[in-house]
Write a protein that holds these residues in place. Structure first.
Motif, mmCIF file in Angstrom:
data_model
loop_
_atom_site.group_PDB
_atom_site.id
_atom_site.type_symbol
_atom_site.label_atom_id
_atom_site.label_comp_id
_atom_site.label_asym_id
_atom_site.label_seq_id
_atom_site.Cartn_x
_atom_site.Cartn_y
_atom_site.Cartn_z
ATOM 1 N N ALA A 134 0.868 -1.146 0.255
ATOM 2 C CA ALA A 134 -0.006 -0.090 0.024
ATOM 3 C C ALA A 134 0.584 1.589 -0.033
ATOM 4 C CB ALA A 134 -0.736 0.308 0.919
ATOM 5 N N ALA A 135 2.592 1.175 0.663
ATOM 6 C CA ALA A 135 2.957 2.304 0.533
ATOM 7 C C ALA A 135 3.471 2.702 -1.024
ATOM 8 C CB ALA A 135 3.884 2.297 1.468
ATOM 9 N N ASP A 136 3.467 4.194 -0.950
ATOM 10 C CA ASP A 136 3.753 4.721 -2.072
ATOM 11 C C ASP A 136 5.428 4.882 -2.373
ATOM 12 O OD1 ASP A 136 4.565 6.577 -4.541
ATOM 13 O OD2 ASP A 136 2.700 8.004 -4.374
ATOM 14 N N PRO A 137 6.039 4.759 -3.403
ATOM 15 C CA PRO A 137 7.915 5.069 -3.536
ATOM 16 C C PRO A 137 8.124 6.877 -3.388
ATOM 17 C CG PRO A 137 7.084 3.556 -4.541
ATOM 18 C CD PRO A 137 5.746 3.316 -4.164
ATOM 19 N N ALA A 138 7.543 7.671 -3.692
ATOM 20 C CA ALA A 138 7.701 8.793 -3.493
ATOM 21 C C ALA A 138 7.938 9.407 -2.030
ATOM 22 C CB ALA A 138 6.125 9.534 -4.172
ATOM 23 N N TRP A 139 7.443 8.208 -1.424
ATOM 24 C CA TRP A 139 7.084 9.446 0.527
ATOM 25 C C TRP A 139 7.746 8.439 0.857
ATOM 26 C CZ3 TRP A 139 3.926 5.584 3.101
ATOM 27 C CH2 TRP A 139 2.993 5.841 2.229
ATOM 28 N N LEU A 140 8.189 6.889 0.446
ATOM 29 C CA LEU A 140 8.371 5.804 1.573
ATOM 30 C C LEU A 140 10.298 5.823 1.733
ATOM 31 C CD1 LEU A 140 7.683 3.498 3.319
ATOM 32 C CD2 LEU A 140 7.989 1.299 0.868
ATOM 33 N N LEU A 141 10.803 5.927 2.677
ATOM 34 C CA LEU A 141 12.425 6.170 3.198
ATOM 35 C C LEU A 141 12.572 4.307 3.493
ATOM 36 C CD1 LEU A 141 12.384 8.963 4.169
ATOM 37 C CD2 LEU A 141 13.389 8.527 2.316
ATOM 38 N N LYS A 142 11.904 4.224 4.570
ATOM 39 C CA LYS A 142 12.163 2.140 4.805
ATOM 40 C C LYS A 142 11.232 2.199 5.308
ATOM 41 C CE LYS A 142 16.683 4.831 6.648
ATOM 42 N NZ LYS A 142 17.936 4.589 7.641
ATOM 43 N N GLU A 143 10.958 0.338 4.910
ATOM 44 C CA GLU A 143 10.749 0.033 5.835
ATOM 45 C C GLU A 143 11.200 -1.774 7.128
ATOM 46 O OE1 GLU A 143 8.597 -4.538 5.865
ATOM 47 O OE2 GLU A 143 9.879 -4.069 4.176
ATOM 48 N N ARG A 144 10.926 -1.496 8.177
ATOM 49 C CA ARG A 144 11.741 -2.226 9.101
ATOM 50 C C ARG A 144 10.489 -3.315 10.095
ATOM 51 N NH1 ARG A 144 15.309 -1.016 6.178
ATOM 52 N NH2 ARG A 144 16.570 0.089 6.625
ATOM 53 N N VAL A 145 11.370 -4.277 10.598
ATOM 54 C CA VAL A 145 10.510 -5.257 11.241
ATOM 55 C C VAL A 145 11.327 -4.887 12.358
ATOM 56 C CG1 VAL A 145 10.122 -7.570 11.750
ATOM 57 C CG2 VAL A 145 9.041 -6.865 9.888
ATOM 58 N N ALA A 146 10.164 -4.609 13.527
ATOM 59 C CA ALA A 146 11.444 -4.681 15.220
ATOM 60 C C ALA A 146 10.856 -5.930 15.610
ATOM 61 C CB ALA A 146 10.942 -3.440 15.301
ATOM 62 N N GLU A 147 11.865 -6.861 16.311
ATOM 63 C CA GLU A 147 11.676 -8.163 17.043
ATOM 64 C C GLU A 147 10.949 -9.118 16.864
ATOM 65 O OE1 GLU A 147 14.003 -8.581 19.346
ATOM 66 O OE2 GLU A 147 14.167 -6.112 20.552
ATOM 67 N N ASP A 148 10.929 -9.379 15.175
ATOM 68 C CA ASP A 148 9.374 -10.048 14.319
ATOM 69 C C ASP A 148 7.971 -10.168 15.247
ATOM 70 O OD1 ASP A 148 11.404 -11.309 12.841
ATOM 71 O OD2 ASP A 148 12.153 -12.997 14.310
ATOM 72 N N LEU A 149 7.907 -9.298 16.077
ATOM 73 C CA LEU A 149 7.075 -8.355 16.271
ATOM 74 C C LEU A 149 5.254 -7.075 16.198
ATOM 75 C CD1 LEU A 149 8.645 -8.330 19.992
ATOM 76 C CD2 LEU A 149 7.019 -9.882 19.779
ATOM 77 N N PHE A 150 7.006 -6.727 15.586
ATOM 78 C CA PHE A 150 5.600 -5.272 14.631
ATOM 79 C C PHE A 150 6.593 -4.548 13.880
ATOM 80 C CE2 PHE A 150 8.296 -3.176 18.155
ATOM 81 C CZ PHE A 150 8.232 -2.303 17.787
#
Length: 275
Positions: A134-150
């Motif tokens: 759903a994210a738009d590359p025009a404003w998305l800088l990074k995508e991350r997962v934290a501790e395999d929880l969220f």
């Protein structure tokens, strides 16, 4: 610890007790600015601060209460913070996903959290896939997962459509997740993953008879509601939405000055607790 009944202080860190340069919110002439103590360095650069006055207050608080840093940060992110107090016996990381005891994640608590997540909400894989799609590359800088929880996204805030966050929140709500926008980060967190649940566990283990809390974001709301008394600063996600509750004191101070006032409020409330 003093002889008074145990008081537990569960406080958020970022933009509550410690502040980045951008979040300091100093509104005084340079010559009158408070002296700052750096408490976090990342990639050889100073990152987070509190005032020297706040450092003294925190030391007093830690000596008189069960002081429990309570953060959405991962364990690694939390452990690079050097608070001006002895290492707290307990700390809450990953929004309640990890309960640190003497710096080590408690395996029994991890197991409890895993069971709740499996039983009560959609999987991380499903939510992460939706975020990325759903994210738009025009404003998305990074995508991350934290501790395999969220999961969370780092975005260019100025380009982020407000409607997108609202629609994501509605989608997540139906799947047992919550969405929080904090600065340049959009967090997607399972509803069962809460700071309040971890705080209650620490209260059980310590026998605390009074719980105090502070925080500035939507992810702190459950913590503030669960405490006997809570404080929120005059900045942040909760302030922006006008959120409050009967047991929550809304402070007028914003920025690093709010950190000092929160610590003073903790000390005052703890000192009034009957011996």
């Amino acid at each position: 610890m003093t002889s008074r009944p145990p008081v537990l202080v569960a406080s958020d860190l970022d933009r509550t007790l410690i502040y980045s340069t951008a979040a300091l919110g100093l509104r005084v002439p340079d010559a009158e600015a408070p002296r700052l103590l750096c408490v976090e360095v990342y990639e050889s650069k100073p990152l987070s601060y509190l005032t020297e006055t706040a450092a003294g207050l925190m030391a007093q608080l830690a000596a008189e209460t069960w002081f429990v840093p309570t953060t959405t940060r991962t364990r690694e992110q939390y452990q690079r913070v050097r608070l001006p107090v002895p290492t707290p016996r307990f700390a809450i990381c990953a929004n309640g996903g990890h309960l640190l005891v003497d710096g080590v994640s408690d395996p029994d608590w991890q197991a409890q959290v895993a069971r709740r997540l499996a039983d009560e909400c959609a999987s991380l894989a499903e939510v992460r896939a939706h975020l990325v799609a759903a994210a738009d590359p025009a404003w998305l800088l990074k995508e991350r997962v934290a501790e395999d929880l969220f999961a969370y996204l780092v975005v260019e805030r100025a380009l982020l459509p407000d409607e997108w966050v609202k629609e994501l929140g509605e989608w997540a709500q139906a799947r047992g997740w919550t969405v929080s926008l904090q600065g340049r980060k959009i967090y997607a967190v399972p509803k069962p993953l809460t700071k309040s649940a971890a705080m209650r566990e620490v209260a059980r283990r310590t026998g605390a008879t009074l719980t105090l809390a502070a925080g500035d974001s939507l992810l702190d709301a459950d913590l503030l509601l669960a405490a006997d008394h809570g404080w929120r600063p005059g900045h942040g996600e909760l302030a922006d939405t006008g959120w409050t509750a009967p047991q929550v004191t809304v402070l007028p101070e914003a920025g690093v000055a709010a950190g000092e006032e929160i610590l003073r409020s903790f000390i005052h409330a703890a000192g009034r607790h009957p011996a």
